[in-house]
Design a protein around this motif. Structure first.
Motif, PDB file in Angstrom:
ATOM      1  N   VAL A   1       4.896  35.320 -42.217  1.00 30.83           N
ATOM      2  CA  VAL A   1       5.446  34.542 -41.104  1.00 30.83           C
ATOM      3  C   VAL A   1       6.468  35.394 -40.369  1.00 30.83           C
ATOM      4  O   VAL A   1       7.503  35.773 -40.930  1.00 30.83           O
ATOM      5  N   SER A   2       6.162  35.709 -39.128  1.00 30.71           N
ATOM      6  CA  SER A   2       7.025  36.604 -38.342  1.00 30.71           C
ATOM      7  C   SER A   2       7.836  35.881 -37.276  1.00 30.71           C
ATOM      8  O   SER A   2       8.625  36.517 -36.577  1.00 30.71           O
ATOM      9  N   GLU A   3       7.636  34.567 -37.148  1.00 31.18           N
ATOM     10  CA  GLU A   3       8.349  33.807 -36.126  1.00 31.18           C
ATOM     11  C   GLU A   3       9.597  33.168 -36.729  1.00 31.18           C
ATOM     12  O   GLU A   3       9.517  32.330 -37.628  1.00 31.18           O
ATOM     13  N   GLU A   4      10.745  33.589 -36.205  1.00 34.63           N
ATOM     14  CA  GLU A   4      12.016  33.100 -36.729  1.00 34.63           C
ATOM     15  C   GLU A   4      12.132  31.594 -36.517  1.00 34.63           C
ATOM     16  O   GLU A   4      11.780  31.060 -35.469  1.00 34.63           O
ATOM     17  N   GLY A   5      12.651  30.922 -37.536  1.00 30.80           N
ATOM     18  CA  GLY A   5      12.825  29.474 -37.464  1.00 30.80           C
ATOM     19  C   GLY A   5      11.742  28.700 -38.187  1.00 30.80           C
ATOM     20  O   GLY A   5      11.945  27.536 -38.525  1.00 30.80           O
ATOM     21  N   LYS A   6      10.604  29.338 -38.436  1.00 27.62           N
ATOM     22  CA  LYS A   6       9.528  28.665 -39.151  1.00 27.62           C
ATOM     23  C   LYS A   6       9.726  28.804 -40.660  1.00 27.62           C
ATOM     24  O   LYS A   6      10.371  29.748 -41.124  1.00 27.62           O
ATOM     25  N   PRO A   7       9.146  27.847 -41.442  1.00 27.53           N
ATOM     26  CA  PRO A   7       9.250  27.958 -42.899  1.00 27.53           C
ATOM     27  C   PRO A   7       8.641  29.273 -43.404  1.00 27.53           C
ATOM     28  O   PRO A   7       7.640  29.744 -42.871  1.00 27.53           O
ATOM     29  N   TRP A   8       9.272  29.838 -44.418  1.00 27.62           N
ATOM     30  CA  TRP A   8       8.830  31.075 -45.066  1.00 27.62           C
ATOM     31  C   TRP A   8       8.919  32.294 -44.133  1.00 27.62           C
ATOM     32  O   TRP A   8       8.185  33.259 -44.288  1.00 27.62           O
ATOM     33  N   TYR A   9       9.823  32.203 -43.171  1.00 23.81           N
ATOM     34  CA  TYR A   9      10.019  33.340 -42.249  1.00 23.81           C
ATOM     35  C   TYR A   9      10.479  34.569 -43.022  1.00 23.81           C
ATOM     36  O   TYR A   9      11.332  34.492 -43.912  1.00 23.81           O
ATOM     37  N   GLU A  10       9.877  35.705 -42.681  1.00 22.93           N
ATOM     38  CA  GLU A  10      10.205  36.986 -43.315  1.00 22.93           C
ATOM     39  C   GLU A  10      10.821  37.926 -42.277  1.00 22.93           C
ATOM     40  O   GLU A  10      10.115  38.421 -41.392  1.00 22.93           O
ATOM     41  N   PRO A  11      12.141  38.183 -42.329  1.00 25.18           N
ATOM     42  CA  PRO A  11      12.781  39.071 -41.350  1.00 25.18           C
ATOM     43  C   PRO A  11      12.189  40.478 -41.328  1.00 25.18           C
ATOM     44  O   PRO A  11      12.170  41.129 -40.277  1.00 25.18           O
ATOM     45  N   ASP A  12      11.695  40.941 -42.461  1.00 28.50           N
ATOM     46  CA  ASP A  12      11.119  42.284 -42.531  1.00 28.50           C
ATOM     47  C   ASP A  12       9.602  42.242 -42.400  1.00 28.50           C
ATOM     48  O   ASP A  12       8.888  43.042 -43.017  1.00 28.50           O
TER      49      ASP A  12
END
Length: 353
Positions: free
Chosen positions: A265-276
């Motif tokens: 998950v690359s979209e910030e704010g969504k569940p399980w978001y991964e910054p990297d």
């Protein structure tokens, strides 16, 4: 004869007149003033010379005095003593070298699994150490677990005697020593079923690092074949879990769990978001890893985490973090759907609480 006598006085007079014309006119008063001015200038020059000479003599004396004072002060100043000087004075240089060598040997022994905190070579090897995650606000959950699947008191001791250690795992409060820490310490005094991670701060943003601290602390405290991380929102069938672990008792480098992979998950704010997320390639897909509810590492893999914990990267989720650490090792992946807590299979060993 007479003519010559009359001519002589005229010639003498003429000569005298001519001599007067050649000599300049001199004023006696002017000569006197010039002499006085010369004397005054000479006197002033003499005074100036005496003044300059006196100042030079005084400065030289001051410099000599300051130089003597600095020399005396420098002799009285304490000398800066280095560690090397101290070791030489104490005759410990050779001892210091041996200490460094001993530390290197200890590090090597630790990496090979020979050192464990609070244990000895005579301690029996356990089958498993199970760590059930908990938090400061999960006291009711802990009571429910103790009343259902987690043994208490004498039953907990009997389970340990059979080779399985079971503990609630929790870190310390961000405000060390506050009421949160004191409440956990008081609860642990009564139940004696906590593994308190003093090096870990129990906060939401620190949760991905907790699994690293758990494996390291468990390895240093207990010598076991397996180390099991369990989430705080599932119920465990202890006997069923023990059977699974016994079936892989002789497997080296075992990594057990409900294996999965999936999209990052690359979209910030969504569940399980991964910054990297960008580190996982253009397809943005996770590698194979054990899902977060139950993560099981064999002795050698847990030791690897312990030894290298300072340099291991933690991602946004602990199961992804563990999977990234194991991916580059010679590990045996064991995908057992009995460890999938959301599975409908009857023989599964875990279920959502």
């Amino acid at each position: 004869m007479e003519m010559s006598q009359h001519h002589h006085p005229d010639s003498l007079l003429n000569v005298m007149n001519a001599d007067r014309r050649r000599k300049p006119y001199s004023n006696p008063s002017s000569s006197t003033h010039s002499s006085k001015a010369s004397l005054i200038m000479a006197f002033i020059s003499c005074l100036a010379w005496l003044y300059v000479a006196g100042r030079l003599w005084q400065d030289a004396g001051n410099r000599a005095l300051l130089s003597n004072l600095l020399q005396k002060s420098s002799r009285n100043l304490p000398r800066v003593v280095t560690v090397e000087d101290k070791l030489m004075d104490l005759g410990c240089k050779e001892i210091g070298r041996k200490i460094v060598e001993a530390e290197m040997d200890l590090t090597l022994a630790k990496s090979q699994g020979y050192l464990r905190h609070n244990s000895s070579s005579s301690d029996p090897r356990l089958l498993a150490v199970i760590g059930a995650y908990t938090g400061f606000g999960s006291r009711l959950n802990r009571k429910r677990f103790r009343a259902s699947w987690m043994p208490r008191g004498d039953d907990l001791k009997k389970l340990e005697e059979s080779g399985v250690v079971l503990r609630f795992v929790i870190g310390r409060s961000p405000n060390r020593g506050d009421s949160l820490d004191r409440n956990i310490d008081n609860e642990n005094l009564k139940t004696k079923d906590f593994l308190i991670l003093d090096s870990h701060e129990e906060a939401g943003e620190e949760l991905p690092k907790k699994v690293k601290f758990f494996f390291s602390a468990a390895v240093e405290r207990w010598n076991a074949d397996f180390y099991v991380k369990v989430d705080d929102d599932i119920n465990i069938d202890i006997n069923g879990l023990i059977e699974i672990l016994k079936s892989h008792h002789d497997r080296h480098g075992a990594y057990l769990g409900c294996m999965k992979s999936g999209a990052v998950v690359s979209e910030e704010g969504k569940p399980w978001y991964e910054p990297d997320w960008w580190k996982f390639g253009d397809d943005k897909s996770y590698f194979r890893h054990a899902a977060g509810s139950i993560i099981i590492l064999s002795n050698s893999l847990a030791h690897y985490v312990n030894v290298n914990s300072a340099s291991l990267k933690s991602y946004a989720h602990d199961d992804i973090s563990v999977g990234s650490w194991i991916m580059g090792l010679d590990a045996s992946y064991v995908d057992d759907d009995r460890l999938c807590c959301s599975s409908s299979r009857q023989e599964k060993v875990c279920s959502r609480a």
